[in-house]
Scaffold this motif. Structure first.
Motif, mmCIF file in Angstrom:
data_model
loop_
_atom_site.group_PDB
_atom_site.id
_atom_site.type_symbol
_atom_site.label_atom_id
_atom_site.label_comp_id
_atom_site.label_asym_id
_atom_site.label_seq_id
_atom_site.Cartn_x
_atom_site.Cartn_y
_atom_site.Cartn_z
ATOM 1 N N PRO A 135 0.782 -1.232 0.000
ATOM 2 C CA PRO A 135 0.000 0.000 0.000
ATOM 3 C C PRO A 135 0.817 1.287 0.000
ATOM 4 C CG PRO A 135 0.121 -0.850 2.218
ATOM 5 C CD PRO A 135 0.844 -1.846 1.336
ATOM 6 N N ASN A 136 2.138 1.185 0.068
ATOM 7 C CA ASN A 136 2.939 2.405 0.146
ATOM 8 C C ASN A 136 2.848 3.220 -1.139
ATOM 9 O OD1 ASN A 136 4.568 -0.018 -0.665
ATOM 10 N ND2 ASN A 136 6.027 1.561 -1.256
ATOM 11 N N LYS A 137 3.097 4.508 -1.040
ATOM 12 C CA LYS A 137 2.847 5.467 -2.122
ATOM 13 C C LYS A 137 3.581 5.117 -3.413
ATOM 14 C CE LYS A 137 3.000 10.450 -3.064
ATOM 15 N NZ LYS A 137 3.340 11.786 -2.490
ATOM 16 N N THR A 138 4.816 4.637 -3.324
ATOM 17 C CA THR A 138 5.623 4.413 -4.527
ATOM 18 C C THR A 138 5.614 2.954 -4.991
ATOM 19 O OG1 THR A 138 7.638 4.094 -3.199
ATOM 20 C CG2 THR A 138 7.153 6.336 -3.966
ATOM 21 N N ALA A 139 4.718 2.138 -4.457
ATOM 22 C CA ALA A 139 4.664 0.725 -4.857
ATOM 23 C C ALA A 139 4.479 0.562 -6.361
ATOM 24 C CB ALA A 139 3.538 0.017 -4.122
ATOM 25 N N SER A 140 3.730 1.471 -6.972
ATOM 26 C CA SER A 140 3.432 1.366 -8.398
ATOM 27 C C SER A 140 4.678 1.475 -9.268
ATOM 28 C CB SER A 140 2.436 2.449 -8.814
ATOM 29 O OG SER A 140 2.974 3.745 -8.567
ATOM 30 N N GLU A 141 5.747 2.083 -8.750
ATOM 31 C CA GLU A 141 6.969 2.249 -9.533
ATOM 32 C C GLU A 141 7.534 0.907 -10.007
ATOM 33 O OE1 GLU A 141 8.545 6.350 -7.340
ATOM 34 O OE2 GLU A 141 9.653 4.478 -7.111
ATOM 35 N N LEU A 142 7.311 -0.141 -9.230
ATOM 36 C CA LEU A 142 7.781 -1.474 -9.611
ATOM 37 C C LEU A 142 6.646 -2.476 -9.766
ATOM 38 C CD1 LEU A 142 10.958 -1.843 -7.331
ATOM 39 C CD2 LEU A 142 10.896 -1.320 -9.770
ATOM 40 N N GLN A 143 5.722 -2.470 -8.807
ATOM 41 C CA GLN A 143 4.724 -3.537 -8.752
ATOM 42 C C GLN A 143 3.655 -3.427 -9.832
ATOM 43 O OE1 GLN A 143 3.354 -3.860 -4.620
ATOM 44 N NE2 GLN A 143 5.415 -3.353 -3.932
ATOM 45 N N ASP A 144 3.463 -2.235 -10.382
ATOM 46 C CA ASP A 144 2.464 -2.049 -11.439
ATOM 47 C C ASP A 144 3.067 -2.090 -12.843
ATOM 48 O OD1 ASP A 144 0.792 -1.744 -9.314
ATOM 49 O OD2 ASP A 144 0.172 0.300 -9.763
ATOM 50 N N LEU A 145 4.353 -2.376 -12.949
ATOM 51 C CA LEU A 145 4.986 -2.460 -14.261
ATOM 52 C C LEU A 145 4.497 -3.686 -15.024
ATOM 53 C CD1 LEU A 145 8.714 -1.578 -13.441
ATOM 54 C CD2 LEU A 145 6.991 -0.096 -14.485
ATOM 55 N N LEU A 146 4.482 -3.579 -16.319
ATOM 56 C CA LEU A 146 4.153 -4.722 -17.162
ATOM 57 C C LEU A 146 5.386 -5.586 -17.368
ATOM 58 C CD1 LEU A 146 1.869 -3.163 -19.913
ATOM 59 C CD2 LEU A 146 1.249 -5.026 -18.359
ATOM 60 N N THR A 147 5.194 -6.904 -17.243
ATOM 61 C CA THR A 147 6.237 -7.855 -17.598
ATOM 62 C C THR A 147 5.610 -8.808 -18.608
ATOM 63 O OG1 THR A 147 7.640 -9.658 -16.804
ATOM 64 C CG2 THR A 147 5.684 -9.170 -15.482
ATOM 65 N N GLY A 148 5.936 -8.613 -19.873
ATOM 66 C CA GLY A 148 5.217 -9.320 -20.921
ATOM 67 C C GLY A 148 3.812 -8.760 -21.016
ATOM 68 N N SER A 149 2.830 -9.638 -20.869
ATOM 69 C CA SER A 149 1.434 -9.214 -20.974
ATOM 70 C C SER A 149 0.754 -9.058 -19.620
ATOM 71 C CB SER A 149 0.649 -10.246 -21.802
ATOM 72 O OG SER A 149 0.696 -11.520 -21.167
ATOM 73 N N ARG A 150 1.496 -9.171 -18.532
ATOM 74 C CA ARG A 150 0.893 -9.074 -17.206
ATOM 75 C C ARG A 150 1.690 -8.098 -16.344
ATOM 76 N NH1 ARG A 150 2.612 -14.866 -14.358
ATOM 77 N NH2 ARG A 150 4.843 -14.700 -14.846
ATOM 78 N N HIS A 151 1.018 -7.602 -15.303
ATOM 79 C CA HIS A 151 1.680 -6.715 -14.355
ATOM 80 C C HIS A 151 2.510 -7.537 -13.369
ATOM 81 C CE1 HIS A 151 -1.660 -4.110 -15.737
ATOM 82 N NE2 HIS A 151 -0.769 -3.144 -15.601
ATOM 83 N N VAL A 152 3.482 -6.883 -12.767
ATOM 84 C CA VAL A 152 4.332 -7.568 -11.791
ATOM 85 C C VAL A 152 3.495 -8.110 -10.628
ATOM 86 C CG1 VAL A 152 6.177 -7.227 -10.100
ATOM 87 C CG2 VAL A 152 6.411 -6.286 -12.409
ATOM 88 N N TYR A 153 2.508 -7.328 -10.162
ATOM 89 C CA TYR A 153 1.674 -7.817 -9.054
ATOM 90 C C TYR A 153 0.889 -9.065 -9.453
ATOM 91 C CZ TYR A 153 -2.219 -5.279 -11.267
ATOM 92 O OH TYR A 153 -3.182 -4.823 -12.148
ATOM 93 N N ASN A 154 0.512 -9.174 -10.730
ATOM 94 C CA ASN A 154 -0.165 -10.386 -11.190
ATOM 95 C C ASN A 154 0.762 -11.586 -11.131
ATOM 96 O OD1 ASN A 154 -2.939 -10.145 -11.877
ATOM 97 N ND2 ASN A 154 -2.409 -8.793 -13.562
ATOM 98 N N ALA A 155 2.021 -11.376 -11.497
ATOM 99 C CA ALA A 155 2.998 -12.468 -11.410
ATOM 100 C C ALA A 155 3.162 -12.917 -9.964
ATOM 101 C CB ALA A 155 4.336 -12.016 -11.994
ATOM 102 N N ALA A 156 3.202 -11.942 -9.043
ATOM 103 C CA ALA A 156 3.322 -12.278 -7.621
ATOM 104 C C ALA A 156 2.093 -13.035 -7.127
ATOM 105 C CB ALA A 156 3.529 -11.002 -6.807
#
Length: 257
Positions: A153-174
């Protein structure tokens, strides 16, 4: 049967709150600090648990916050964890920092097997990879729970966790890794003992993961963050209003009912 214990307590109390005792000392009542910072912190935790033991189903303690006080702080943490269990709370512990599979293996042994820090569930990060989660799996099969950060939930989480890796977001991979490890370790309530931790400030992520992983219990973290609110948290629950819990600091979770 830990995830069942949490699920049943939520149903009984009609309250999905998890009180997070990760509070800064300067936010403690001033009169408590007269006893010393650590003593005041411990008293605050104990008094709040006494007041809310029949209202709130679960409590969360940060290992790191107590470790910073040294040996005395860790002894205090052990006492608080034990007392929380005696009061009937579901007890969640933020893990010591895990930076390697070896460290994960040692943490699993000391927390779950030897119960040096007695708790029902342990919160860890998925972002080291699967080999840092797998040492905990045998203990989950025996009834412990592992809470895996999928989207923080931290403010800058999107800088890494919302990135696309291929066709999915990093959080989806997690989330997919968490689901894959825990999909066969189900409690009687029908939810896995490997729990996904999501953000109260990222409602579309939560909605998406709830729809995709219907056997994953979700802990929504950060209700007390500026971007968090009750509506965002609602997307984590199943159609019966269960399958999730909401975590925030004492000032917010005490009123969530």
């Amino acid at each position: 049967m830990s995830i069942d214990k949490l699920h049943e307590k939520i149903r009984k109390l009609k309250n999905p709150s998890v009180i997070d005792f990760g509070i800064k000392p300067d936010r403690l009542p001033p009169h408590l600090l007269e006893e010393g910072e650590l003593a005041g912190y411990v008293r605050f935790c104990n008094e709040l648990m006494d007041a809310l033991k029949d209202t709130v189903p679960a409590v969360r303690f940060p290992f790191g916050a107590f470790a910073l006080y040294g040996a005395e702080g860790l002894t205090a943490l052990q006492g608080l964890l034990t007392r929380a269990g005696e009061l009937g709370f579901y007890v969640l512990l933020d893990s010591p920092e895990i930076l390697s599979p070896w460290n994960a293996d040692r943490t699993a042994e000391m927390v779950f097997s030897k119960a040096v820090y007695p708790c029902d569930g342990l919160l860890v990060s998925t972002y080291i990879g699967a080999d840092a989660l797998k040492p905990f799996v045998p203990y989950c099969k025996d009834g412990k729970d592992l809470f895996c950060i999928v989207r923080s939930p931290n403010k800058t989480a999107s800088e890494l966790q919302d990135l696309l890796t291929g066709s999915r977001h990093v959080y989806n991979a997690a989330a997919e890794m968490t689901n894959r490890i825990g999909e066969s370790i189900l409690g009687r309530c029908g939810y896995s003992r490997i729990v996904g931790v999501v953000s109260a400030g990222a409602p579309e992520v939560t909605r998406q993961l709830r729809m995709k992983h219907n056997r994953m219990f979700l802990l929504v973290d950060g209700l007390d963050y500026p971007s968090g609110n009750a509506k965002n948290c609602s997307y984590a629950f199943d159609r019966f209003g269960y399958g999730a819990a909401v975590c925030a600091g004492p000032s917010v979770t005490a009123a969530w009912k």
